[in-house]
Design a protein around this motif. Structure first.
Motif, PDB file in Angstrom:
ATOM      1  N   TYR A 378       0.838  -1.190   0.000  1.00  0.00           N
ATOM      2  CA  TYR A 378       0.000   0.000   0.000  1.00  0.00           C
ATOM      3  C   TYR A 378       0.880   1.249   0.000  1.00  0.00           C
ATOM      4  N   ILE A 379       0.638   2.141  -0.947  1.00  0.00           N
ATOM      5  CA  ILE A 379       1.355   3.418  -1.023  1.00  0.00           C
ATOM      6  C   ILE A 379       0.317   4.522  -0.865  1.00  0.00           C
ATOM      7  N   PRO A 380       0.356   5.270   0.240  1.00  0.00           N
ATOM      8  CA  PRO A 380      -0.682   6.283   0.479  1.00  0.00           C
ATOM      9  C   PRO A 380      -0.484   7.536  -0.368  1.00  0.00           C
ATOM     10  N   LYS A 381      -1.567   8.256  -0.569  1.00  0.00           N
ATOM     11  CA  LYS A 381      -1.503   9.552  -1.236  1.00  0.00           C
ATOM     12  C   LYS A 381      -0.562  10.482  -0.462  1.00  0.00           C
ATOM     13  N   LYS A 382       0.147  11.307  -1.184  1.00  0.00           N
ATOM     14  CA  LYS A 382       1.117  12.251  -0.622  1.00  0.00           C
ATOM     15  C   LYS A 382       2.350  11.546  -0.053  1.00  0.00           C
ATOM     16  N   CYS A 383       2.559  10.300  -0.458  1.00  0.00           N
ATOM     17  CA  CYS A 383       3.767   9.579  -0.045  1.00  0.00           C
ATOM     18  C   CYS A 383       4.938  10.052  -0.905  1.00  0.00           C
ATOM     19  N   ARG A 384       6.058  10.314  -0.283  1.00  0.00           N
ATOM     20  CA  ARG A 384       7.254  10.714  -1.020  1.00  0.00           C
ATOM     21  C   ARG A 384       7.970   9.464  -1.544  1.00  0.00           C
ATOM     22  N   VAL A 385       8.566   9.580  -2.714  1.00  0.00           N
ATOM     23  CA  VAL A 385       9.240   8.445  -3.334  1.00  0.00           C
ATOM     24  C   VAL A 385      10.646   8.853  -3.738  1.00  0.00           C
ATOM     25  N   ILE A 386      11.623   8.078  -3.289  1.00  0.00           N
ATOM     26  CA  ILE A 386      13.035   8.313  -3.604  1.00  0.00           C
ATOM     27  C   ILE A 386      13.528   7.151  -4.452  1.00  0.00           C
ATOM     28  N   VAL A 387      14.148   7.465  -5.577  1.00  0.00           N
ATOM     29  CA  VAL A 387      14.779   6.445  -6.415  1.00  0.00           C
ATOM     30  C   VAL A 387      16.289   6.552  -6.210  1.00  0.00           C
ATOM     31  N   ASN A 388      16.882   5.523  -5.626  1.00  0.00           N
ATOM     32  CA  ASN A 388      18.314   5.543  -5.324  1.00  0.00           C
ATOM     33  C   ASN A 388      19.093   5.052  -6.539  1.00  0.00           C
ATOM     34  N   THR A 389      19.334   5.989  -7.471  1.00  0.00           N
ATOM     35  CA  THR A 389      20.037   5.611  -8.690  1.00  0.00           C
ATOM     36  C   THR A 389      21.496   5.273  -8.421  1.00  0.00           C
ATOM     37  N   TRP A 390      22.047   5.764  -7.316  1.00  0.00           N
ATOM     38  CA  TRP A 390      23.423   5.401  -6.935  1.00  0.00           C
ATOM     39  C   TRP A 390      23.502   3.906  -6.640  1.00  0.00           C
ATOM     40  N   THR A 391      22.545   3.386  -5.892  1.00  0.00           N
ATOM     41  CA  THR A 391      22.524   1.953  -5.580  1.00  0.00           C
ATOM     42  C   THR A 391      22.304   1.124  -6.840  1.00  0.00           C
ATOM     43  N   ILE A 392      21.385   1.562  -7.691  1.00  0.00           N
ATOM     44  CA  ILE A 392      21.103   0.828  -8.928  1.00  0.00           C
ATOM     45  C   ILE A 392      22.355   0.762  -9.795  1.00  0.00           C
ATOM     46  N   GLY A 393      23.114   1.848  -9.840  1.00  0.00           N
ATOM     47  CA  GLY A 393      24.323   1.888 -10.651  1.00  0.00           C
ATOM     48  C   GLY A 393      25.445   1.023 -10.138  1.00  0.00           C
ATOM     49  N   ARG A 394      25.360   0.572  -8.889  1.00  0.00           N
ATOM     50  CA  ARG A 394      26.428  -0.255  -8.315  1.00  0.00           C
ATOM     51  C   ARG A 394      25.917  -1.630  -7.869  1.00  0.00           C
ATOM     52  N   ASP A 395      24.801  -2.058  -8.429  1.00  0.00           N
ATOM     53  CA  ASP A 395      24.211  -3.338  -8.070  1.00  0.00           C
ATOM     54  C   ASP A 395      24.816  -4.437  -8.944  1.00  0.00           C
ATOM     55  N   ALA A 396      25.511  -5.378  -8.309  1.00  0.00           N
ATOM     56  CA  ALA A 396      26.179  -6.449  -9.050  1.00  0.00           C
ATOM     57  C   ALA A 396      25.183  -7.321  -9.801  1.00  0.00           C
ATOM     58  N   ARG A 397      23.950  -7.392  -9.321  1.00  0.00           N
ATOM     59  CA  ARG A 397      22.935  -8.191 -10.022  1.00  0.00           C
ATOM     60  C   ARG A 397      22.497  -7.510 -11.315  1.00  0.00           C
ATOM     61  N   VAL A 398      22.743  -6.216 -11.414  1.00  0.00           N
ATOM     62  CA  VAL A 398      22.367  -5.460 -12.599  1.00  0.00           C
ATOM     63  C   VAL A 398      23.529  -5.354 -13.576  1.00  0.00           C
ATOM     64  N   TRP A 399      24.737  -5.115 -13.030  1.00  0.00           N
ATOM     65  CA  TRP A 399      25.900  -4.823 -13.871  1.00  0.00           C
ATOM     66  C   TRP A 399      26.920  -5.957 -13.899  1.00  0.00           C
ATOM     67  N   SER A 400      26.670  -7.004 -13.165  1.00  0.00           N
ATOM     68  CA  SER A 400      27.533  -8.209 -13.102  1.00  0.00           C
ATOM     69  C   SER A 400      28.970  -7.849 -12.751  1.00  0.00           C
ATOM     70  N   GLU A 401      29.910  -8.041 -13.647  1.00  0.00           N
ATOM     71  CA  GLU A 401      31.327  -7.986 -13.287  1.00  0.00           C
ATOM     72  C   GLU A 401      31.820  -6.567 -13.003  1.00  0.00           C
ATOM     73  N   ASN A 402      32.839  -6.481 -12.140  1.00  0.00           N
ATOM     74  CA  ASN A 402      33.561  -5.230 -11.867  1.00  0.00           C
ATOM     75  C   ASN A 402      32.636  -4.063 -11.544  1.00  0.00           C
ATOM     76  N   VAL A 403      31.621  -4.322 -10.727  1.00  0.00           N
ATOM     77  CA  VAL A 403      30.577  -3.314 -10.554  1.00  0.00           C
ATOM     78  C   VAL A 403      31.094  -2.020  -9.942  1.00  0.00           C
ATOM     79  N   ASN A 404      32.133  -2.091  -9.097  1.00  0.00           N
ATOM     80  CA  ASN A 404      32.663  -0.885  -8.462  1.00  0.00           C
ATOM     81  C   ASN A 404      33.878  -0.330  -9.187  1.00  0.00           C
ATOM     82  N   GLU A 405      34.218  -0.898 -10.337  1.00  0.00           N
ATOM     83  CA  GLU A 405      35.370  -0.447 -11.099  1.00  0.00           C
ATOM     84  C   GLU A 405      34.940   0.411 -12.280  1.00  0.00           C
ATOM     85  N   PHE A 406      35.830   1.312 -12.661  1.00  0.00           N
ATOM     86  CA  PHE A 406      35.605   2.150 -13.838  1.00  0.00           C
ATOM     87  C   PHE A 406      35.930   1.330 -15.082  1.00  0.00           C
TER      88      PHE A 406
END
Length: 501
Positions: A378-406
């Motif tokens: 349940y998500i109530p009206k006037k609920c604030r929503v944060i998308v943590n794109t920093w976490t998504i960008g460093r998720d090994a399940r998303v990016w597989s190898e060398n996730v913290n490397e340039f």
């Protein structure tokens, strides 16, 4: 004072009891234990994007927090982000209110923070078609070229004496020149916009207790309210003077179409009596102008500095970029904007830098406009929503190898772009509230990085090794480097067009 605070706490307790009573029979997303009144504010820490990542690892990609008085959902996976930014985009398309944004942007009349609805949609359409269109971006190309060449000229002189350059300061000054030229037509030395914008960014990114427990705002316990009002009044005076000057210029003949800046365009549209623009009053003009200044200056500078930092830290990637530039641009001329579409590895470098160092690691918060259920929660009206794109960008399940490397190669041969279509990579946001200046921002970042690494080799000062470069971040409205980037430039091609400088 103690009596008033007691009343305020009583009101907060009653409102929280009402919230829990209303939602008690409905299934909220997983959540850590919170404190009375303040909820989970104490868990955010100095680097909230990292703190929220740690919490999401324990409570899942859709997590419930209570930040002061306000229910908040944190999304930390592409699938969760898709539910907010695509599937239910119309419901989550609004923004929450804050004390700083309300004062700085004239009751949130700007694009970035405006309340979603017909007025906001008309304003976005105006900005997209008239201020940030491809033709308008193209018409301002000569001014961008001139400003970038001025920086190159200064760096040539610095290279002759082997000076240590504060790259952060020089890039910031360049973006300031480009932004003011685009919006005002020129950089006006009468007004100290730079320090004002810095103060705005500092106050907008500060932890303001009044934003989370509004009944305490009247006490201004942190002194932020007074500072917000003072800088708002100062900037309003600057903007009024500049707009009035443009009005006077227009009355005496104005400028030709090719040299219209953003204020000229907005004034001409207001005078056209177009029915769709009837809401473009003076406060809205000033809100949009300030929106453009804040959005362009800080975010673009931050993206450029992080990309350069990664290249300075990784010499092999730097050599690949320079080799690509030599192949496409050659040694006898400067980089042109028309070259950018051919620079595939540079494109990958900038995307990889934005993956590791998103300018806005939590994007801007969304707010639900009605009750709904997502994934059984349940998500109530006037609920604030944060998308943590920093976490998504460093998720090994998303990016597989060398996730913290340039590793720019991960973006080669992919169809990920800057537009946020793929929810694994949303540096400019996505959906209705995606950044309308995405095209212009990407061009400037690519052009500046390309020009600086094509024209110069860069050495770290004091014999610092590449691997020792400090890459720590500082959280705010944008995620900047914790320290300035310093380096020594050396001209790469003695025989090329730099010789005339």
């Amino acid at each position: 004072m103690g009596y008033l605070i007691a009343i305020a706490l009583g009101v907060i307790t009653a409102s929280l009891f009402h919230l829990y009573t209303k939602n008690g029979r409905r299934r909220l997303p997983p959540s850590p234990w919170g404190l009375p009144v303040f909820g989970h504010l104490h868990l955010l820490g100095e680097l909230p994007h990292r703190s929220l990542e740690n919490l999401s690892n324990k409570f899942g990609p859709i997590m419930y927090l209570r930040l002061g008085q306000f229910p908040t959902i944190v999304c930390s996976s592409p699938a969760a982000a898709e539910l907010v930014l695509k599937t239910h985009d119309p419901i989550f398309a609004s923004r929450p209110k804050s004390q700083a944004v309300n004062h700085f942007f004239y009751g949130q009349k700007n694009l970035a923070w405006g309340e979603y609805g017909p007025r906001w949609r008309n304003l976005r359409k105006l900005c997209t078609l008239e201020l940030l269109s491809s033709s308008k971006i193209e018409s301002m190309k000569p001014k961008r070229k001139e400003d970038v060449n001025n920086l190159i000229r200064w760096l040539v002189d610095a290279s002759k004496v082997h000076s240590v350059v504060d790259v952060s300061v020089k890039v910031e000054s360049l973006i300031e020149d480009i932004t003011y030229g685009m919006i005002f037509g020129h950089k006006d030395g009468r007004f100290d916009f730079k320090s004002s914008v810095q103060e705005i960014m500092k106050l907008a990114g500060a932890f303001n207790l009044a934003d989370y427990v509004p009944v305490l705002g009247v006490f201004d316990l942190q002194g932020l309210g007074g500072r917000i009002k003072a800088v708002s009044k100062q900037v309003d005076g600057y903007l009024e003077s500049i707009i009035e000057e443009h009005v006077r210029d227009a009355s005496t003949g104005g400028k030709d179409h090719q040299h219209l800046d953003f204020i000229d365009v907005m004034l001409s549209l207001t005078e056209s009596k177009n029915g769709q623009l009837e809401q473009l009053d003076r406060d809205t003009m000033k809100a949009v102008v300030l929106d453009m200044i804040v959005g362009a200056m800080d975010t673009t500078t931050t993206a450029i500095i992080w990309a350069l930092s990664e290249l300075f830290k990784h010499p092999k990637a730097m050599k690949k970029v320079q080799a690509e530039l030599e192949d496409v641009v050659r040694e006898d001329r400067m980089v042109q904007e028309s070259d950018l579409v051919k620079l595939d590895y540079l494109d990958a470098v900038i995307k990889e830098s934005m993956r590791l160092h998103p300018v806005a690691p939590l994007l801007l918060p969304h707010e639900s406009m009605e009750d709904l259920s997502i994934n059984g929660y349940y998500i109530p009206k006037k609920c604030r929503v944060i998308v943590n794109t920093w976490t998504i960008g460093r998720d090994a399940r998303v990016w597989s190898e060398n996730v913290n490397e340039f590793y720019p190669e991960r973006f080669m041969q992919t169809n990920m772009d800057f537009k946020g279509h793929d929810l694994r990579f949303t540096p400019f946001g996505s959906g209705r509230r995606g950044c309308p200046g995405q095209q212009l921002g990407a061009i400037i970042v690519q052009l500046v990085v390309a020009q600086l690494v094509h024209c110069f080799n860069w050495e770290l000062p004091n014999g610092m090794l590449h691997g020792d470069l400090d890459m720590n971040e500082k959280f705010g409205v944008t995620m900047t480097r914790a320290t300035h980037l310093l380096a020594i430039p050396t001209i790469r091609f003695r025989s090329n067009s730099l010789s005339k400088f």
